[in-house]
Scaffold this motif. Structure first.
Motif, PDB file in Angstrom:
ATOM      1  N   GLU A  60       0.836  -1.199   0.000  1.00  0.00           N
ATOM      2  CA  GLU A  60       0.000   0.000   0.000  1.00  0.00           C
ATOM      3  C   GLU A  60       0.863   1.238   0.000  1.00  0.00           C
ATOM      4  N   LEU A  67      -4.901   6.436  -0.636  1.00  0.00           N
ATOM      5  CA  LEU A  67      -4.231   5.282  -1.224  1.00  0.00           C
ATOM      6  C   LEU A  67      -4.025   5.595  -2.702  1.00  0.00           C
ATOM      7  N   ASN A  69      -2.022   3.716  -4.983  1.00  0.00           N
ATOM      8  CA  ASN A  69      -1.499   2.633  -5.842  1.00  0.00           C
ATOM      9  C   ASN A  69      -1.948   2.781  -7.297  1.00  0.00           C
TER      10      ASN A  69
END
Ligand SMILES: Nc1ncnc2c1ncn2[C@@H]1O[C@H](COP(=O)(O)OP(=O)(O)OP(=O)(O)O)[C@@H](O)[C@H]1O
Ligand SMILES: [Mg+2]
Lengths: 368, 751
Positions: A60, A67, A69
């Motif tokens: 992560e 987040l 990603n």
């Protein structure tokens, strides 16, 4: 402005073993974090994952609370300064700096105002109408900085931004970056090879090796309390001397010296271990313990010098004042404080809470 | 001795240059014979010459030296050499140039004084006529050729006797769906139309007046249309199509000449018969082409040359030509030898000769071929009625004939018809050199040469080569464009041909792009417009396609290298081959493209019938040929763009399109510009594609300037006009190149 959090970050290229097998790193809001490590250890890869230029294979990655990603590079509000500067050669300095604002459809007046303000701060005003081909290396670097600054990003990323400059310019730009960080306080991640850059710029330094994080800490912590031989040898110049030692009861025997250990310390140590001693902790004077070795070579660095000592196959460097330097070919006797010794196990991990009390009762024996 | 070696190398280079300029003189006892024979006919001729050298020649002390000249350059070589007295003593050539040569003088010799009545008895009357012009005999006939009916004996056991029979038979053997046809021939080629045209009275009246709009000639066009209306003939016939259909058993009958025989598949059992009779009982009467033996007026051994002519037309020689050479000898005696009589094919062609007509040998005839082809195409496609086509044909060709006659009139009024010597031309470079060698300039040039002696000596041979091969023809062409030179007055003194700027004025001041019957496709401005459209469309498409493919190929994917090689292939194949393949693909009846269109449920497109469709065929072909170059150039350009620029742009939130617009395109500019300049120049002058694919169809509408210039020069024989055309093309491209470098330099300065 934002913190950055890497949790169990993995980077895998194709079928080969993971380049980064699982990295945990917390970068605080407003912190200047420096990534160092040997070539190929994954510094750039880590930086580029933060930037969004490389995908994250697993784990992560958060910027602030978000987040990221799967967030595109352009959406992360991050600016990056490349080693090659990556200036657009067909655009003027002004256009280069305005590029990011323009693709975001910022009104022209605002673009002008922001670019000019940044240019003023960096002393780029007279160069605004030039193309990158007409600038010196230092000026280009400054434009690359300007381009990153002008957008007011949450995070700055630098990938060896100064490595193409000569020593003097490098010092000057280093100071400039430090000043910018002081005034703006933007969270920054800075990749470098250069220890001095790392030490002078970094609030904290993360040392990487083979895709793994070896230690994170302030420059002082890393210097004084390295977690392992890698960090111990990586920080400091010349690197810490590390050689093997054997504990026999309370006696510690190495190729250069033999000393008596306090009982508590001896109890914590295995029989086979590695001993570290920084070159700058040796001298010819003082009342501390002594070590013996044959002087193989002398290097003069001006006000001080390096003496290369050998005992059997084992080598050791000592940093001494010029007048203390022994003659090449002679046997030298140097003094050190046993409290300056570091102990590591045979895997290179620091054996914690072990230091030799300055007892003054250490026995001396001649090295083999 | 490195120095010596160097000088030897330089000397060798100079010798190479010099030897190209020298031609060896002929020896006194040689008879030089030029021909363009190949294969069996050449073998037979050489046998005969050997025999002559051993017998007649041996006795008179003469040796024949034959020289085989490639067919393509043969006519030009003769026209250039003969009037200047530097040609052969005798030569073999088609008879249809006799009129032009006889009128222009100094090219062929009349042989009435040599030819005895006994010798003339050897040949049938039509062949003797073929060799005569305005009451004089110019040489003897050697071999002849005409078309006849060639039929597949498995399908057609007995050749038809009448045209009606032939068509009925043809219809029975036609199955369009399977691509089978009863009858195939190149009916839009004037030579093949001769059979119908001559049955209707021929192209010229007995006194040499053009009559292609006579009721007979119009009738011939009507008859052709009726034949086609049966559906038994394939559309857009070419010689390859005709022989291909016959060889696959898909054409029951073809009308073709003996030249096709060697191409017939051995599995096909074929027969040859004379063409059938028309409904009115008149025979179809094809044109016969006669190869004649001609004497040069400049020959130093006319007697000996004539002896060779007599020998080559003797009975013995005729037999050799018929057997070894597989020819149809003009000497009728050939056909009474048993060896030949047993050959039904030869006998059938001989029988056809009885109703054949030699191609008129009038100079005017050369002006008819191309316009007649256009008229045939228009009639066949139905863009004109036979009456309209014939009327326009008559008017257009008559105008060319009038021009030609006026020129000849002017010629006969002039006493001096001596061949123009070549040496005054040398005055131009000489003058240039003299000018360069005056005063300080000489010293400067001499100093320059002295300083860069080695360089100059290495460049020298190449510079001389350039001078001879490039600058001289260029200067000659330029000079020619200020004259009124045509095929017929080529050899007259330049001063008598001087026309100043007439050609340029004629080309540039003709603003009549339209007339009552539509666009005049031969107008310069129409052609210029088409050329510019052609260039721009091609450029846009090749750049777009090249860019798209380059962008796709710039990303790694599996099989990328294979794809890249495949995409470069079109470029690696010679462009004329590609052009011919595309022409085949676009064939309305047999082409793969129309078959595909039909498969998808569409109607077949008549690709070469409309201006736009025909334009499109050329564009497709040229884009196919041109995109690999663009793709490679752009791919090279893309690889010079550092990837971190894109990364920087991504960081700043630029979309793919913005990256392309703001980074890729501007950074490709420097690589793309020179490629565009080159591409413009190549496309502007892309002769092969236009000439081989659409051939300017319909009616020259899609000709570009360079093909138009070629047609004017080599189909209408108006050399000077064609030169002026080419000069204008050159100036246009020069202007473009200058403009382009200006623009480039300006944008570069702006950087
Ligand atoms: N696209 C890729 N595909 C495969 N392996 C890669 C790729 N990019 C980097 N690597 C590998 O990942 C490892 C880490 O590379 P990285 O560029 O992060 O090193 P670095 O620490 O920045 O080194 P340097 O100090 O030399 O810049 C290297 O072993 C490299 O070979
Ligand atoms: Mg790196």
């Amino acid at each position: 402005m934002a913190s950055i959090s890497l949790k169990k970050i993995v980077k895998q290229y194709g079928q080969q073993a993971a380049t980064i097998p699982g990295l945990d790193l917390e970068i605080r809001d407003g912190e200047f974090m420096v990534l160092v490590g040997p070539s190929g250890c994954g510094k750039s890869t880590t930086l580029r994952m933060i930037a969004g230029l490389e995908s994250v294979s697993d784990g992560e990655l958060r910027i602030g609370e978000r987040l990221v990603n799967d967030v595109a590079a352009g959406e992360r509000n991050i600016a990056m300064v490349f080693q090659s500067y990556a200036l657009y050669p067909h655009m003027t300095v002004f256009e280069n700096m305005a590029f990011g604002l323009r693709v975001r459809k910022t009104p022209d007046a605002k673009v002008r105002e922001q670019v000019e303000a940044t240019a003023r701060a960096l002393g780029l005003e007279p160069l605004l109408q030039r193309k990158p081909g007409e600038l010196s290396g230092g000026q280009r670097q400054r434009v690359a900085l300007g381009r990153a600054l002008v957008r007011n990003p949450d995070v700055f990323l630098f990938d060896e931004p100064l490595s193409n400059l000569d020593a003097e310019l490098r010092t000057q730009m280093r100071a400039e970056i430090a000043r910018l960080h002081r005034t703006q306080g933007t969270t920054s991640v800075y990749v470098t090879h250069d220890q001095v850059e790392a030490m002078t710029l970094g609030d904290r330094i993360a040392i990487m090796n083979g895709g793994r994080l070896m230690q994170v800490g302030t420059p002082a912590e890393l210097y004084s309390a390295p977690d392992n031989t890698f960090v111990a040898q990586f920080m400091g110049s010349p690197p810490m001397n590390i050689f093997s030692g054997q504990r026999d009861g309370t006696r510690l025997r190495t190729a250069f010296f033999e000393i008596e250990l306090p009982t508590a310390t001896a109890a914590a140590l295995p029989t086979e271990l590695q001993v570290g001693l920084r070159p700058e902790c040796l001298s010819t004077t003082g009342t501390a313990a002594t070590l013996n070795g044959r002087v193989e070579m002398i290097e003069c660095l001006g006000h001080e010098g390096l003496a290369y000592l050998a005992a059997g196959d084992t080598q050791l460097r000592a940093k001494l004042a010029m007048e203390q330097l022994p003659q090449t070919g002679t046997d030298a006797v140097l003094r050190f404080n046993p409290a300056d010794l570091y102990f590591f196990d045979t895997n290179g991990e620091r054996i914690a809470a072990t230091s030799v009390e300055p007892a003054g009762t250490a026995l001396e024996t001649a090295g083999a | 001795m490195p120095d010596l070696r160097k000088y030897l190398q330089i000397a060798a280079l100079w010798l190479l240059g010099a030897s190209a300029l020298l031609a060896g003189p002929a020896s006194a006892e040689e008879i030089r014979l030029w021909h363009a024979y190949r294969g069996e006919e050449k073998a037979a001729l050489e046998n005969l010459l050997e025999r002559f050298n051993a017998t007649v020649g041996h006795n008179s002390g003469h040796t024949v030296i034959p020289l085989a000249i490639p067919f393509d350059s043969y006519a030009d070589k003769l026209s250039a050499a003969l009037p200047r007295g530097r040609g052969p003593d005798l030569f073999i050539f088609a008879h249809d140039r006799i009129g032009g040569w006889a009128l222009s003088g100094n090219t062929i010799a009349a042989v009435d004084d040599f030819a005895s009545a006994a010798i003339l008895e050897r040949f049938p009357q039509p062949l003797r006529d073929a060799m005569s012009f305005e009451g004089k005999l110019y040489g003897l006939p050697f071999n002849f050729k005409s078309v006849a009916l060639i039929y597949n004996r498995d399908l057609v056991p007995e050749p038809p006797a009448t045209a009606a029979d032939m068509l009925a038979l043809a219809k029975r053997h036609t199955d369009q769906a399977r691509g089978h046809f009863g009858l195939a021939f190149e009916y839009t080629e004037p030579f093949y139309h001769g059979a119908l045209l001559n049955a209707g009275g021929g192209a010229f009246s007995a006194d040499g007046e053009l009559q292609v709009d006579s009721s007979g000639a119009v009738g011939a066009l009507h008859t052709l249309r009726e034949w086609l209306a049966t559906g038994a003939l394939p559309s857009e016939p070419t010689s390859a199509l005709v022989s291909g259909l016959f060889n696959q058993g898909r054409a029951a009958m073809v009308i073709n000449g003996p030249w096709m025989l060697s191409e017939i598949d051995p599995t096909i059992d074929y027969g040859v018969a004379p063409l059938p009779l028309l409904d009115n009982g008149e025979p179809l009467s094809p044109w016969a082409a006669v190869e004649g033996l001609f004497l040069s007026p400049a020959s130093k051994h006319p007697q000996a040359a004539w002896a060779l002519v007599e020998f080559l037309t003797s009975d013995e020689a005729a037999l050799e030509m018929a057997t070894t050479g597989k020819q149809l000898p003009a000497n009728s005696a050939a056909f009474s030898f048993p060896e030949v009589q047993q050959n039904p094919v030869a006998m059938a062609f001989r029988k056809q000769l009885d109703t054949a007509q030699p191609i008129p040998n009038l100079a005017e005839m050369t002006l008819l071929w191309t316009p007649l082809r256009t008229a045939l195409q228009r009639t066949v496609k139905g863009t004109a009625t036979p009456e309209e086509a014939a009327r326009e044909l008559q008017a257009g060709v008559q105008q060319d004939i009038d021009t030609l006659r006026a020129q000849q009139q002017a010629l006969t009024n002039q006493q001096n018809t001596q061949a123009a010597p070549l040496w005054p031309w040398l005055l131009i470079p000489a003058g240039l050199i003299a000018f360069l060698l005056t005063g300080t300039r000489r010293r400067r040039i001499a100093a320059g040469l002295q300083e860069h002696r080695t360089a100059a000596s290495f460049v020298g041979p190449a510079a001389i080569g350039m001078l001879v091969l490039v600058f001289f023809p260029l200067a000659y062409g330029l000079l020619l464009s200020f004259t009124d030179t045509t095929m017929f007055n080529e050899h007259t003194p330049l001063s008598s041909r001087w026309a100043g700027l007439d050609n340029y004025v004629a080309i540039l001041s003709d603003w009549r792009i339209w007339n009552e019957s539509g666009v005049r496709f031969d107008n310069f401005y129409w052609t210029l417009g088409i050329t510019i459209a052609w260039t721009l469309v091609n450029l846009a498409l090749t750049v777009l396609l090249g860019l798209g493919l380059a962008l796709a190929l710039n990303k790694p994917f599996r099989g990328r290298n294979l794809v890249r090689v495949l995409l470069i292939l079109p470029w690696a194949i010679p462009n004329y081959i590609t052009a011919l393949i595309w022409k085949g693909l676009f064939h309305p009846q047999f082409g793969a493209i129309n078959q595909f269109v039909v498969l998808l449920g569409g109607d077949p497109v008549a690709w070469f019938d409309t201006v736009t469709a025909s334009f499109f065929t050329g564009v497709i072909t040229n884009v196919w040929l041109g995109f690999p170059f663009m793709m490679l150039v752009i791919l090279g350009g893309l690889q010079t763009i550092p990837s971190d620029l894109y990364e920087a742009a991504r960081m700043e939130g630029a979309s793919r399109w913005q990256q392309f617009r703001r980074i890729t395109l501007p950074m490709l500019r420097p690589t793309l510009l020179p490629a565009v300049v080159m591409s413009v120049i190549w496309t502007f002058n892309m002769f092969n594609v236009i000439y081989l694919v659409s051939d300017g169809a319909p009616a020259g509408a899609n000709d570009i300037l360079i093909t138009k210039a070629f047609r004017i020069g080599f189909e209408k024989y108006q050399y000077a006009y064609a030169s002026a055309y080419s000069t204008i093309v050159l100036l246009l491209l020069l202007a473009y190149a200058i403009w382009q470098t200006r623009v480039t330099r300006m944008t570069e300065a702006a950087k």
